[in-house]
Design a protein around this motif. Structure first.
Motif, PDB file in Angstrom:
ATOM      1  N   PRO A  26       0.807  -1.224   0.000  1.00  0.00           N
ATOM      2  CA  PRO A  26       0.000   0.000   0.000  1.00  0.00           C
ATOM      3  C   PRO A  26       0.841   1.276   0.000  1.00  0.00           C
ATOM      4  N   ILE A  27       2.083   1.211   0.482  1.00  0.00           N
ATOM      5  CA  ILE A  27       2.920   2.414   0.570  1.00  0.00           C
ATOM      6  C   ILE A  27       3.412   2.849  -0.803  1.00  0.00           C
ATOM      7  N   CYS A  28       3.994   1.903  -1.553  1.00  0.00           N
ATOM      8  CA  CYS A  28       4.579   2.265  -2.851  1.00  0.00           C
ATOM      9  C   CYS A  28       3.782   1.738  -4.035  1.00  0.00           C
ATOM     10  N   GLY A  29       2.846   0.823  -3.803  1.00  0.00           N
ATOM     11  CA  GLY A  29       2.026   0.280  -4.875  1.00  0.00           C
ATOM     12  C   GLY A  29       2.681  -0.821  -5.684  1.00  0.00           C
ATOM     13  N   GLN A  30       3.934  -1.159  -5.367  1.00  0.00           N
ATOM     14  CA  GLN A  30       4.609  -2.217  -6.115  1.00  0.00           C
ATOM     15  C   GLN A  30       4.096  -3.588  -5.712  1.00  0.00           C
ATOM     16  N   ARG A  31       4.138  -4.513  -6.696  1.00  0.00           N
ATOM     17  CA  ARG A  31       3.834  -5.909  -6.393  1.00  0.00           C
ATOM     18  C   ARG A  31       5.103  -6.555  -5.860  1.00  0.00           C
ATOM     19  N   VAL A  32       4.967  -7.329  -4.808  1.00  0.00           N
ATOM     20  CA  VAL A  32       6.090  -7.983  -4.153  1.00  0.00           C
ATOM     21  C   VAL A  32       5.981  -9.486  -4.376  1.00  0.00           C
ATOM     22  N   ASP A  33       7.081 -10.094  -4.784  1.00  0.00           N
ATOM     23  CA  ASP A  33       7.157 -11.542  -4.963  1.00  0.00           C
ATOM     24  C   ASP A  33       7.596 -12.145  -3.632  1.00  0.00           C
ATOM     25  N   ARG A  34       6.687 -12.769  -2.943  1.00  0.00           N
ATOM     26  CA  ARG A  34       7.001 -13.342  -1.627  1.00  0.00           C
ATOM     27  C   ARG A  34       7.948 -14.525  -1.709  1.00  0.00           C
ATOM     28  N   ARG A  35       8.223 -15.017  -2.900  1.00  0.00           N
ATOM     29  CA  ARG A  35       9.189 -16.100  -3.047  1.00  0.00           C
ATOM     30  C   ARG A  35      10.609 -15.585  -2.944  1.00  0.00           C
ATOM     31  N   ASP A  36      10.799 -14.266  -3.027  1.00  0.00           N
ATOM     32  CA  ASP A  36      12.124 -13.647  -2.938  1.00  0.00           C
ATOM     33  C   ASP A  36      12.174 -12.806  -1.671  1.00  0.00           C
TER      34      ASP A  36
END
Length: 55
Positions: A26-36
């Motif tokens: 929510p802060i930056c709007g980027q999608r995060v890959d939880r595998r990394d």
């Protein structure tokens, strides 16, 4: 902007549920890959800048 490569070598992880692999911060709007784990930790700072993902 911080480059993902600046956070070190890949730190692979394995999510418990395939639908859980990505989420949007929510802060930056980027999608995060939880595998990394680098991406997860790079986005944990409350006032972080978006990460520049390596291609």
């Amino acid at each position: 902007m911080t480059r993902i490569a600046d956070l070190g070598p890949p730190m692979p992880g394995k999510p418990h549920d395939p639908d859980w692999e990505f989420y949007a911060r929510p802060i930056c709007g980027q999608r995060v890959d939880r595998r990394d784990f680098r991406q997860v930790m790079g986005h944990e700072q409350p006032d972080h800048e978006p990460l520049e993902l390596d291609q």
